[in-house]
Design a protein around this motif. Structure first.
Motif, PDB file in Angstrom:
ATOM      1  N   ALA A 244       0.831  -1.202   0.000  1.00 56.73           N
ATOM      2  CA  ALA A 244       0.000   0.000   0.000  1.00 56.73           C
ATOM      3  C   ALA A 244       0.868   1.255   0.000  1.00 56.73           C
ATOM      4  N   ASP A 245       1.971   1.213   0.729  1.00 57.32           N
ATOM      5  CA  ASP A 245       2.895   2.354   0.737  1.00 57.32           C
ATOM      6  C   ASP A 245       3.460   2.598  -0.658  1.00 57.32           C
ATOM      7  N   LEU A 246       3.746   1.501  -1.359  1.00 58.12           N
ATOM      8  CA  LEU A 246       4.260   1.612  -2.726  1.00 58.12           C
ATOM      9  C   LEU A 246       3.190   2.230  -3.636  1.00 58.12           C
ATOM     10  N   LEU A 247       1.948   1.795  -3.458  1.00 53.51           N
ATOM     11  CA  LEU A 247       0.853   2.360  -4.244  1.00 53.51           C
ATOM     12  C   LEU A 247       0.666   3.838  -3.924  1.00 53.51           C
ATOM     13  N   GLY A 248       0.874   4.177  -2.658  1.00 55.90           N
ATOM     14  CA  GLY A 248       0.772   5.574  -2.258  1.00 55.90           C
ATOM     15  C   GLY A 248       1.808   6.443  -2.946  1.00 55.90           C
ATOM     16  N   SER A 249       2.992   5.888  -3.157  1.00 54.35           N
ATOM     17  CA  SER A 249       4.033   6.654  -3.846  1.00 54.35           C
ATOM     18  C   SER A 249       3.651   6.884  -5.310  1.00 54.35           C
ATOM     19  N   LEU A 250       2.909   5.923  -5.903  1.00 50.47           N
ATOM     20  CA  LEU A 250       2.438   6.111  -7.279  1.00 50.47           C
ATOM     21  C   LEU A 250       1.391   7.228  -7.347  1.00 50.47           C
ATOM     22  N   VAL A 251       0.537   7.295  -6.333  1.00 56.13           N
ATOM     23  CA  VAL A 251      -0.452   8.375  -6.278  1.00 56.13           C
ATOM     24  C   VAL A 251       0.252   9.720  -6.210  1.00 56.13           C
TER      25      VAL A 251
END
Length: 276
Positions: A244-251
């Motif tokens: 989820a943290d990785l996805l947050g960085s994409l956002v």
């Protein structure tokens, strides 16, 4: 109901008895009329009620700037396709009528627009895509030169875009690409292919759509201190939390927005569910 402003012979802004401002269209509705005069109800073809923060004057001006037949075609097609609620939203009709006008011009000149997001749209927005296909069918019943089936993609994105407050499709394009990227990242991180047709992945996509609406409206879930539920999610699903943290960085990269801790936690919960 009295006229507030006449935009052209077929579009006027009026005030109902309860004070609500509405946009009215109809052949000759505004012909030789002035502000303050009563509206002739027999000439009203369609009533548009601006929602949220839509400016009635601006919406009426945009409607007046479009060919009347395109507005009518879109309105009739939306109703026939079971989308009467959207047919009363001026922002949606303006955006779609403008799109349909361009699509009809392309069709008349023998040009076909290839939509690179066909696969993503048909999988990620299955319900709206079916509605988009129905709209193409309904529009084609009302025009001389039919639209190609591929135009269902563009109309689908307009339907998706209606959830944000209709305008150009740039945000919906970015959102679609980002959702697909999320699914690809999760598949890579956990070494498994996700079933887009599964219930959990469907719920995840729905969650992401509402998340992007909240980002767009600057209304993310927010707790001054990380909520107890969020802490529990991260403790129970550490691998999903890292994803989820990785996805947050994409956002942050794609939408220039930083997800709150609670948004990241609920994102982690969905990641855990789709990879269980």
């Amino acid at each position: 109901m009295n006229i507030l402003r006449v935009f052209n012979n077929n579009v006027v802004l009026a005030r109902e008895d309860d004070g609500t401002e509405v946009i009215l269209t109809g052949w000759g509705l505004g012909y030789q009329t002035r502000p303050g005069e009563p509206v002739d109800p027999a000439k009203i073809a369609r009533t548009f009620r601006p929602v949220d923060d839509q400016d009635p004057d601006r919406m009426a001006a945009q409607l007046a700037g479009l060919p009347t037949e395109h507005v009518q075609i879109v309105g009739q097609a939306l109703v026939a396709a079971g989308l009467a609620r959207l047919a009363a939203n001026p922002a949606v009709v303006v955006a779609m009528a403008d799109h349909v006008g361009s699509a009809l011009s392309r069709a008349a000149s023998g040009q076909a627009l290839e939509y690179p997001l066909l696969a993503e749209v048909s999988h990620l927005y299955a319900e709206e895509y079916a509605q988009g296909q129905a709209l193409v069918e309904q529009i084609n019943e009302r025009v001389e030169v039919p639209l190609p089936a591929s135009e269902a993609v563009g109309l689908t994105l307009h339907l998706v875009n209606a959830g944000f407050s209709a305008g150009d499709l740039s945000y919906s394009y970015r959102m679609t690409g980002l959702i697909q990227q999320f699914l690809d990242v999760i598949s890579q991180q956990f070494g498994r292919e996700l079933d887009v047709g599964s219930v959990n992945v469907g719920r995840f996509i729905t969650h992401l759509r509402y998340l992007f609406v909240r980002i767009h409206q600057r209304r993310q879930l927010l707790d001054q201190r990380h909520s107890a539920v969020g802490v529990a999610i991260r403790d129970n699903y550490p691998e999903a939390a890292r994803c989820a943290d990785l996805l947050g960085s994409l956002v942050a990269l794609r939408l220039d927005a930083t997800l709150t801790e609670d948004e990241l936690s609920y994102l982690a919960l969905h990641v855990a569910r789709v990879t269980a």
